[in-house]
Design a protein around this motif. Sequence first.
Motif, mmCIF file in Angstrom:
data_model
loop_
_atom_site.group_PDB
_atom_site.id
_atom_site.type_symbol
_atom_site.label_atom_id
_atom_site.label_comp_id
_atom_site.label_asym_id
_atom_site.label_seq_id
_atom_site.Cartn_x
_atom_site.Cartn_y
_atom_site.Cartn_z
ATOM 1 N N ARG A 1 -13.591 0.785 -22.156
ATOM 2 C CA ARG A 1 -13.020 1.111 -23.468
ATOM 3 C C ARG A 1 -13.046 2.670 -23.469
ATOM 4 O O ARG A 1 -12.069 3.269 -23.899
ATOM 5 C CB ARG A 1 -14.149 0.873 -24.625
ATOM 6 N N LEU B 1 -4.621 3.603 -23.914
ATOM 7 C CA LEU B 1 -4.715 3.222 -25.542
ATOM 8 C C LEU B 1 -5.354 1.633 -25.584
ATOM 9 O O LEU B 1 -5.929 1.405 -26.111
ATOM 10 C CB LEU B 1 -3.424 3.503 -26.081
ATOM 11 N N LEU C 1 -8.333 0.096 -27.202
ATOM 12 C CA LEU C 1 -8.347 -0.693 -28.312
ATOM 13 C C LEU C 1 -8.665 -2.176 -28.139
ATOM 14 O O LEU C 1 -9.328 -2.922 -29.200
ATOM 15 C CB LEU C 1 -7.161 -0.584 -29.080
ATOM 16 N N PHE C 2 -8.398 -2.735 -27.004
ATOM 17 C CA PHE C 2 -8.569 -4.121 -26.797
ATOM 18 C C PHE C 2 -10.051 -4.320 -26.005
ATOM 19 O O PHE C 2 -10.587 -5.550 -26.088
ATOM 20 C CB PHE C 2 -7.550 -4.745 -26.051
ATOM 21 N N GLU D 1 -16.199 -2.917 -34.798
ATOM 22 C CA GLU D 1 -15.072 -3.382 -34.919
ATOM 23 C C GLU D 1 -14.803 -4.667 -34.141
ATOM 24 O O GLU D 1 -13.720 -5.673 -34.533
ATOM 25 C CB GLU D 1 -13.806 -2.535 -34.187
ATOM 26 N N SER D 2 -15.447 -5.141 -33.305
ATOM 27 C CA SER D 2 -15.226 -6.042 -32.242
ATOM 28 C C SER D 2 -15.529 -7.467 -32.673
ATOM 29 O O SER D 2 -14.439 -8.533 -32.715
ATOM 30 C CB SER D 2 -15.857 -5.694 -30.955
ATOM 31 N N GLY D 3 -16.573 -7.650 -33.123
ATOM 32 C CA GLY D 3 -16.776 -9.105 -33.650
ATOM 33 C C GLY D 3 -17.000 -10.129 -32.571
ATOM 34 O O GLY D 3 -16.895 -9.621 -31.415
#
Lengths: 347, 524
Positions: free
Chosen positions: B179, B461, B465-466, B495-497
């Motif tokens: 990341r 990116l 983001l993923f 953000e991930s959960g």
Amino acid sequence: MSQQTFAQLSNGLVYGAMGVLTIAMFAYAAELAFGTRSRVGRGVAALAARESKVLVAAGGAVAAGAANGPLTAVPVARHLDGAEAVRQAAPERQRRADQFGGVAFSLTRLGLLLMVLSMVGRGLAARRAPWGNMYEFSVASAMVVLAVFVAVTRRRPELRYLGTFVIVPVLLTLGAAITFLYVPAGPLVPALKSYWLVIHVAAAIVCGGVFSLGGVVTVMYLLQDRWERRGVTNRLSRRLPPSDQLDQSAYRLFAFVFPLWTFAIVAGAIWAENAWGRYWNWDPKETWAFITWVVFAGYLHARATAGWSGRKAAAIALLGLSCFVFNYFGVNIWFTGLHSYGGLPNK
Amino acid sequence: MTDNAVLSTQPHEAVRQPGLGPRGLARWAWRQLTSMRVALLLLFMLAVAAVPGSVFPQRGANPGDVLSYLDQHRTLGPWLDRLSMFDVYSAPWFAAIYLLLFVSLVGCVLPRSRQHVRALRSRPPATPRNLSRFADHRSFVTDAEPGAVVAGAREALRARWWRVDVTAETVAAEKGYLRETGNLLFHVALLFLLVGIALGALFGTHGSVIVVEGGSFANTLPQYDSFGAGRLASTSGLPPFSFTLRDFRASYERGGAQDGAPRSFEADLLVRDAPGASPRLQTVEVNSPLEVGGTKVFLIGHGYAPRITVRDKAGNVISSTAVPFLPRDGKFTSMGAIKIPDGGPTQFGFRGVFLPTARMDKVEGGTSTFPAADSPGLLLSLWTGDLGLDTGKPQSVYSLDTSRMKAGPLRSMRVGDTWTLPDGLGSITFDGVSEFASFNIAHDPGKEPVFFAAMAALAGLMLSLFVRRRRLWLRATVDGEGRTLVEVAGLAKSESGGLGRELDDLLARLPARPSDPYPAEEPA
Ligand code: HEM
């Protein structure tokens, strides 16, 4: 069938989809207005009850079950208040209203199917990818909004309450498409015959759908956040997920779509290079694509900047969405540039 | 939010008082410039600064529109011009914003890269004492030995690409370094993108030329109609190719709602890669250019060139050429000028309107009803006097400077018509119609670097983001009753959960099954 028949069929399907979606809109609204927490709501409430017990029992040696299904990730403790009461007190009339939600969702999927078929018909009528002018972009974007909404709602059923707020812009877009933007199916001018253009526009259309849905979720987040801060509850606030989840859902949509938007811009640049010899010409359409990109980069930054996450970031996202929408409608209508191919009638 | 800071190299926003003196001040300014808040501000400024370029005409794209704007706005125009509103994207204030942004970017990325490299080399942080304080937390008791639980967890995590560090009773694992790698890659790629753009601006060349059917172009400076080059580009070393326009074909929609809409343009070129090389035939279309050694030739437009022959009183040919006319609308109503400086008793010329499918009307004059040359018509007006070619002022080939000329009669002509001119000027014959094609010829050495930088940015990116960066800990201790208490906890970016699911997944794959399976439903 002749191309003419396909074109007529395609138009008929758009009207059909609009009819179906209009009924869906009323059904969503009926569920919101007359229903109890509805099936979805009750599922969430029941889970909340279970998790709250878990929380109460948390002596360090207790684990939540792994089999709670997709709702596990939903911290719903906040929704617990009154959930039992609502459920038990719900009279028969309200429970019947709950069924509206299911009907609405089925109709939404039917509407989506009709729109997909309409696009197929249009493609067969014009013998090309059916996104070559503003009428077609609009129908395709509306379709993407519905498709993403259906997909997201399958994973997060509690977002179904957004139904009305999703269907309304979709209907408005379709209405504008079929009245103001309509042009008969036909081939494209030579400048638009390019694989890269097909890819570029397809990506941009998907982005349009996801940006719009993200915008709807963001508005709901801002409302819910406001109600939570003021301690207000109402029909909508009780049904919507808590604000931090709405914020998260919106972020997921925007984080998904930002790379795609980047890709759409790159694909457009490759096409421009092939058509005009320069990959970037700063014509109004490109300029506003760039502005939209920078604003959403700002949104992603803001979420990681102390004091800028939450409401301020949400406002930036809405600004980015406005830039996108302006680029879509405003630039085609008011500015002239290399991109003035919107195919608007009477121009 | 504090938990997030642990998993990211994002700069801390602690407000520190500047030390006294200029060094302290400089330090403070640098910290400000490289802070997230200032980066955000600069991004905003960049977005806002790009707006006027879409509102006002830009010299780079439409120099003609800028002139007419200045003409219509006599007071406002010059002020806008002073503020570079007609050259927004090369304006000093625009450059200032993006250069500051990129300085900030460097200042931000360098320390973050150092930090990230350190993180890549370090081991996952030790297991915290109290795992139950984490939101994502599970525990159970089992009869398996702590050592077996730890070993099992280690294997299970390794199999899923976690970086794992174990002690006798604990497992610390971390995953998702990509990341941060992706984030840094993205920002660095933006820098290279800018470098690529700069390369193109400094070393690139671009020009345009109009070639009439049968005519040729050789890639040397004098043959261009317009030419621009970067400051460091060599204009003497242009690749020595040449081509002849053998044929140009356009087709249009006939009938229906889109009557007259263009459907295809094709230019057949006979290309020589170098003088003396054997020629090859290539068809250039709107989206498929000709490429010769890094230089590309794009078909960007077309129009008509009426073939004209002018004779003197005695019938000797003074001039016989195809004169390109500039298309003005979708039906290709075109404007042009014919200039005869020598050979007659005085200088003279014609203003002309060419109509590919002409409908001549006594009242309305001529109009074109279709873009193809189905029944061409030419309207000419004669002017005599000084063409003004010797004044040194640059003249457009499409228009006549009539300020020192006298208007003569007007005539509408069809192909084959000859008009005998008054005052012994001779005659003019409309022989036929050729088509011309206009080409952009561009060489941009920054194109490939820009492309690869964009691809790298996109890849970075998506990673950023993923990919989810998360940590996971397990502790297995012997409790008072001689059984093993296993606790696991995880920490992820907000953000991930989905971390809870990952914990459950780990538990499910532990060899040591809980002997009291998940006493979740009843209070302990
Ligand atoms: C050309 C200007 C810039 C653009 C277009 C840009 C764009 C972005 C985007 C789109 C993201 C979100 C995706 C990701 O996490 O990779 C991001 C993240 C980030 N950017 Fe930038 N950026 C720029 C300049 C800067 C500067 C100057 C800084 C330092 C002050 C910076 C620091 C960061 C950080 C720390 C993150 C990660 C946030 C997180 O942890 O989620 N960026 N940037």
